[in-house]
Scaffold this motif. Sequence first.
Motif, PDB file in Angstrom:
ATOM      1  N   GLY A   1       0.801  -1.225   0.000  1.00  0.00           N
ATOM      2  CA  GLY A   1       0.000   0.000   0.000  1.00  0.00           C
ATOM      3  C   GLY A   1       0.830   1.268   0.000  1.00  0.00           C
ATOM      4  O   GLY A   1       0.318   2.362   0.179  1.00  0.00           O
TER       5      GLY A   1
ATOM      6  N   SER B   1       3.112  -0.163  -6.929  1.00  0.00           N
ATOM      7  CA  SER B   1       2.427  -0.396  -8.201  1.00  0.00           C
ATOM      8  C   SER B   1       2.070   0.929  -8.864  1.00  0.00           C
ATOM      9  O   SER B   1       2.190   1.079 -10.089  1.00  0.00           O
ATOM     10  CB  SER B   1       1.139  -1.192  -7.983  1.00  0.00           C
ATOM     11  OG  SER B   1       1.421  -2.408  -7.361  1.00  0.00           O
ATOM     12  N   THR B   2       1.650   1.870  -8.045  1.00  0.00           N
ATOM     13  CA  THR B   2       1.304   3.183  -8.592  1.00  0.00           C
ATOM     14  C   THR B   2       2.511   3.795  -9.297  1.00  0.00           C
ATOM     15  O   THR B   2       2.391   4.340 -10.393  1.00  0.00           O
ATOM     16  CB  THR B   2       0.816   4.104  -7.459  1.00  0.00           C
ATOM     17  OG1 THR B   2      -0.233   3.448  -6.752  1.00  0.00           O
ATOM     18  CG2 THR B   2       0.321   5.421  -8.002  1.00  0.00           C
TER      19      THR B   2
END
Lengths: 269, 225, 229
Positions: free
Chosen positions: A58, A62-63
Amino acid sequence: MFQVLKQKEMDLKGFDMSNNIILRVEDLHKVYGALEVLKGVTFSLSKGESKVIIGPSGTGKSTLLRCINRLTQPSSGRVWLDDVEVTDHKANINQIRASIGMVFQDFNLFSHLQILDNVRIGPMKVKGMSKEEATKLAMEELANVGLADKVKAYPAELSGGQQQRASIARALAMNPKLILFDEPTSALDPELIGEVLTVMINLAKDGMTMLVVSHEMGFARSVADEIIFLENGVILEEGPPNQLFLHPKHNRTAEFLHKITELYGETVK
Amino acid sequence: MSLVFSWGWLPLLGKGALVTFELTVLSISIGLFLGILLSLGRVYGNKPVYLLSSFYVQVFRGTPLLTQLFILYFGLPSVGIMLPPFLAAVIGMGLNSGAYQAEYFRGSIQTIRGGQMVAARALGMSQWQAIKYIILPQALRLAIPSWSNELIYLLKYSSIAYMIQVPELMFEGRVIASQTFRTFEVFLVVALMYLAVVIVLSQLLGALERRFKIPGLGRSGRILT
Amino acid sequence: MGLLNLIWSSFPALLRGTVVTLELTLAFLSLGLIIGISLALSRVYGGQVLAKLASGFEQIFRGIPALVLLFLFYFGAAEFGINLSVVTAAILAMGLRSSAYQSQIFRGAIQSISSGQMMAARALGMNLYKAARYIILPQALRFSIAPWSNEYAGVLKDTSLCYAIGVVELMRQGRYIVARTFGHSLLIYILIAVIYFILVYIGLKGLRLLEIRLHVPGFETKRNGLERI
Ligand SMILES: Nc1ncnc2c1ncn2[C@@H]1O[C@H](COP(=O)(O)OP(=O)(O)O)[C@@H](O)[C@H]1O
Ligand SMILES: [Mg+2]
């Protein structure tokens, strides 16, 4: 020993990495509503270099990868691929994406296509390559990842490890300048991780430029030039694996590395 | 060319709308009763009952409602059975809807876990008691979305009754059109009336569905109208 | 007149009616398919405006009874000075109506495909059009075959409504035969019901075969066949 091997290859290739920057990410920010996921990320990647990104879940890994080929639109900051600015809105984004490979956590092979078609559809439909040429290329790439006998299979008929190798072949068939890997082994059963890592290690050794989100520290220590520790949307620490493992600057880095080596072990011998 | 409307059409259209309403309510009720019986026949019936109810459902789903109404209204008189238009329409639509409702109920009965029946029987209930107190209350709730859909369908399809002379909304529209020669305008009004009722009804039924939802019972996938 | 004789003598007219009914079905479904796919794509990938427009269109064409739509198109065209044949009016009304239902089928199928498929396609450098054409639609259309069979059956049965505006399809041929052969209406209409029944089930069988033929490992279709179309 890893370092020695790596050094030798660099000498063989005979170039100075610092002058061969392929990817430059500058002060990248990404905001989702009230949530600022990336808070100014800056780093670069030279030709032939492999960097591994680690960080808690989180935290925006990936972002970050998706901002690099603009599958996600960055809120601000810039990205360059060679001398082309990816974040420039006039840039031909499809052409840029065609030269950046991407490998996903859950493979995302095209479910309705046989493995061969999965690999050749990019060269054919995006690059306009002829069917014969694309087929030849796809067969080669599939043979390289050890799937020559699976070309007629559909994704659902393959194991996770085979699917991930096929998706690496799909990325390679586009002859990319750089490949982004987003946790390529974390959806795999433990006994299948090795076969995928082996393919990735060989790629790195062959001089492919790679940016890999992964917590496989065995992989990181054997081929990564640098490890980037991303936490809360910023790069907390960055450096060669040995430096991070042996002389981390931050307590958090040491803690996190300790935790993941405990969790994931070192799959690669 | 300019469009001409008149408030004077409304009383007659209102009268037609009332018949449309009666037609829909009566036939959905017949269909509900029939649908429950048929679905039980298909799930719990013995071989002959199963075959008979399956045959019924297939025949009524496999042929047009218009043909079914023509058989009742224009066909039966040739063997001496005369049905008044409204009755023929209610029977036809009811029989037709029964076949569709049977499928919705069968689907929802089959999504209820087998354990429910076993548990009920273990308590000492007879099969009929288990169906009545345990299976049906759950199945009917699960079928609310498709049932709402069916109600709206039937409302729209009741316009077909016009073809066998039932004085419903469509029929009255035709009457006004033949007097005023404003066919397009009249049917535009008729269309808006149907559209308004359909939209309001689907909102209401959506609310009903949320109201009756029981946590953890089945999926709540709503089939759109 | 003997019964067999009656059936024999009505055969040519029923056959002509059946052909027209099948032609209408084909026309309605084809128009509905093309526009239905466009509507579904607009709703999923179009901008807000396009998606809203498509959804409004669907709501209107699903909310108005088929018979009313037929009247609106047939008499409406005349009102606006457009000379439409009954068949053209029928194709427009029923084809557009079917597109509204088909759009729902395709939209559901597109949305059931994992978002990773689109992401992988775009990551390869495909533009939205190519990704939809080569990756999303081939999968979505496979998923759509089962619910689409319901639409096929519904459209086929609803061609009978074109009787109301004077298209000479199966029902109207039946009406003519009844008028000629007084006293056999029940038999004739049951015969017609049987023809519809056969057409419906042959089509459903064919679509099921198509589904099996196009089956790809990993695509277990969500067949329930319950929706009323
Ligand atoms: N499309 C999105 N909309 C809103 N929030 C998102 C979206 N994508 C990711 N996020 C949020 O951004 C944060 C970072 O996500 P991600 O980049 O997937 O993290 P990581 O890959 O490091 O686990 C998470 O809190 C996630 O919930
Ligand atoms: Mg992630």
